[in-house]
Design an enzyme around this catalytic site. Structure first.
Site, PDB file in Angstrom:
ATOM      1  N   GLN A 133       0.797  -1.222   0.000  1.00 49.89           N
ATOM      2  CA  GLN A 133       0.000   0.000   0.000  1.00 49.89           C
ATOM      3  C   GLN A 133       0.831   1.275   0.000  1.00 49.89           C
ATOM      4  OE1 GLN A 133      -2.664  -0.176   3.348  1.00 49.89           O
ATOM      5  NE2 GLN A 133      -4.281  -1.188   2.187  1.00 49.89           N
TER       6      GLN A 133
ATOM      7  N   TYR B 248       3.297 -11.634   3.435  1.00 50.45           N
ATOM      8  CA  TYR B 248       2.926 -10.242   3.209  1.00 50.45           C
ATOM      9  C   TYR B 248       3.657  -9.706   1.980  1.00 50.45           C
ATOM     10  CZ  TYR B 248       1.169 -10.414   8.063  1.00 50.45           C
ATOM     11  OH  TYR B 248       0.511 -10.751   9.227  1.00 50.45           O
TER      12      TYR B 248
ATOM     13  N   GLY C  68      -0.621  -1.059  12.654  1.00 52.08           N
ATOM     14  CA  GLY C  68       0.047  -0.752  11.393  1.00 52.08           C
ATOM     15  C   GLY C  68      -0.086   0.732  11.122  1.00 52.08           C
TER      16      GLY C  68
ATOM     17  N   GLN D 171       0.343   8.240  12.412  1.00 54.23           N
ATOM     18  CA  GLN D 171      -0.538   7.198  12.930  1.00 54.23           C
ATOM     19  C   GLN D 171       0.174   6.369  13.997  1.00 54.23           C
ATOM     20  OE1 GLN D 171      -1.462   5.308   9.169  1.00 54.23           O
ATOM     21  NE2 GLN D 171      -3.507   6.192   9.139  1.00 54.23           N
TER      22      GLN D 171
ATOM     23  N   GLU E 121       0.192   8.362  17.209  1.00 53.45           N
ATOM     24  CA  GLU E 121      -1.130   8.386  17.848  1.00 53.45           C
ATOM     25  C   GLU E 121      -1.391   7.082  18.597  1.00 53.45           C
ATOM     26  OE1 GLU E 121      -5.924   8.500  16.870  1.00 53.45           O
ATOM     27  OE2 GLU E 121      -4.492   8.825  15.242  1.00 53.45           O
ATOM     28  N   ASN E 122      -1.114   5.946  17.944  1.00 52.88           N
ATOM     29  CA  ASN E 122      -1.415   4.654  18.559  1.00 52.88           C
ATOM     30  C   ASN E 122      -0.581   4.388  19.803  1.00 52.88           C
ATOM     31  OD1 ASN E 122      -3.414   3.827  16.716  1.00 52.88           O
ATOM     32  ND2 ASN E 122      -1.878   3.151  15.253  1.00 52.88           N
TER      33      ASN E 122
END
Length: 337
Positions: free
Chosen positions: A28, A55, A286, A292, A295-296
Site C-alpha cells: 500500500q 505479506y 500498522g 498514525q 497516535e497509537n
C-alpha cells in the site's frame, strides 16, 4: 514511551504496542514512507516488530529488514510467520511441512537481514501435515538458533493444547497466540484465552482497531472515505467489509463519549481496550503515515475504568462477534496453492 509485557510463560519482554506491516509495506505504501513509519515506531519506544513471509510475497519482510538496518539487533524483537503461499505457489510452497518450514525460515532471515528471529509463528493450523512433523521442525529451528521462541496464529484451544504437549516433549514451549481481537471481534474470549492461560501462552492481537472501523471515520449511511482501507482493492476492502454494517457503524459512534471522557482518540480507545485483557501481551498496529504510529503509541499505559468497560459493552450490544467456532474457520481445510 511504550510499556513492556512478558510474552507468555517466558522471560521475553515485548512492547505492548507492536508495529506490524501487513497490508502496508511492499504493497500500500512506498518504501520510503514505510521506512519513516518504522523509524517513527522506534522513536516512540516500540522495539517489537511483526511481519510474515506471505505479506506482499516477501516484500514486507524485505522492507522491514532494510528499515531496521543500523539498529542494535539485541534491542529489537522481530517476529515473522510461516504457512501461507510464498514464491511461485508450488506444491510445497505453503503449509507447515518440515520442508516448507525449514526453507521458509531461511528465506525470512535473508529478507529480514538477520541471523535469527525472536518469535517464529505458525500463521495458521495445517490440517494436511501431521502435527508431530510440524512441531519437530519448529524444535529444529530453535535448536539451530534461527528462532528463539515459537508461537501460533489463529489456532483453536484444542490445537494449542495438542501443540504445546508435543512442544514440551521436544524440549521447547509455545509462548504466544496471534489472533484477531477487538471490541467488535471477541471470538477468542471463551476458549482460546482460557486455554492459553492454562498452557502458558499470551496473545499478540491483530486488528485491534477492526481495520479502522473503531476510529469512527466510517459513518452510517454515508459514502466510504476516499483512500480508506474500505476502498482498497489490494486486500483491505475484503477484510473490513464484515464491519461496515450501518448498525455496527452507528454503535461505534456511540463510543465517542467514552473516548472523550478519557481524553483519548477513538483509535487509542480501541487499542487500550484490548490491552485491558490480562492475557494480551501486545496489540499490533500498522500505519501508512508516521503520525498514525505516534497516535497509537499513546494508548500504552491507558487504564479504562470498569464502569467505562461496562459502558462499552452496553453501547456495542449484540453487534459484537463472540462465536468461538470462527477461530477454526480461519484455517483452510487444504493448504492454499
Amino acid at each position: 514511551m511504550v510499556n513492556y509485557r512478558y510474552l507468555g510463560n517466558s522471560g521475553l519482554k515485548i512492547t505492548e504496542i507492536t508495529y506490524g506491516n501487513w497490508l502496508t509495506h511492499g504493497s500500500q505504501v512506498e518504501n520510503d514512507v514505510a521506512t519513516a513509519c518504522v523509524h517513527a515506531a522506534l522513536d516512540a519506544g516500540i522495539t517489537s516488530f511483526d511481519t510474515a513471509d506471505v505479506y506482499a510475497n516477501g516484500a514486507a519482510e524485505s522492507v522491514l529488514g532494510a528499515a531496521l538496518q543500523g539498529q542494535r539487533r539485541e534491542s529489537l524483537e522481530v517476529f515473522t510467520k510461516v504457512f501461507w503461499t510464498t514464491g511461485p505457489g508450488g506444491a510445497n510452497d505453503s503449509g507447515l511441512s518440515r520442508k516448507h518450514i525449514l526453507e521458509s525460515i531461511n528465506g525470512s532471515l535473508k529478507r529480514l537481514r538477520t541471523d535469527y528471529v525472536d518469535l517464529y509463528q505458525a500463521h495458521r493450523f495445517d490440517h494436511e501435515t501431521p502435527l508431530e512433523e510440524t512441531m519437530q521442525a519448529f524444535a529444529d529451528v530453535v535448536r539451530q538458533g534461527k528462532a528463539l521462541y515459537i508461537g501460533v496464529s489463529e489456532w483453536t484451544a484444542d490445537q494449542i493444547r495438542q501443540g504445546q504437549a508435543l512442544a514440551k516433549d521436544l524440549g521447547f514451549s509455545l509462548i504466544s497466540s496471534q489472533p484477531q481481537y477487538s471490541m467488535l471481534w471477541r471470538v477468542i474470549e471463551d476458549e482460546v484465552v482460557p486455554a492459553s492461560k492454562e498452557q502458558g501462552l499470551s496473545q499478540i492481537v491483530w486488528s485491534p482497531i477492526a481495520q479502522g472501523v473503531l476510529t469512527g471515520k466510517y459513518l452510517p449511511g454515508q459514502a466510504l472515505p476516499a483512500g480508506s482501507r474500505a476502498t482498497d482493492e489490494k486486500g483491505g476492502k475484503n477484510m473490513i467489509a464484515r464491519f461496515l454494517d450501518d448498525d455496527v457503524l452507528a454503535r461505534v459512534q456511540g463510543l465517542r463519549p467514552v473516548a472523550d471522557e478519557l481524553g483519548i482518540t477513538m483509535a487509542q480507545l480501541a487499542v487500550a481496550w484490548v490491552l485491558q485483557n490480562d492475557n494480551v501481551a501486545a496489540a499490533i498496529v500498522g500505519a501508512s503515515r508516521p503520525e498514525q504510529v505516534r497516535e497509537n503509541v499513546a494508548a500504552s499505559g491507558v487504564t479504562i475504568p470498569a464502569e467505562l468497560m461496562a459502558t462499552i459493552d452496553e453501547v456495542l450490544g449484540d453487534v459484537v462477534q463472540r462465536d468461538p467456532s470462527l477461530t477454526a474457520a480461519s484455517s483452510p481445510a487444504k493448504r492454499p496453492s
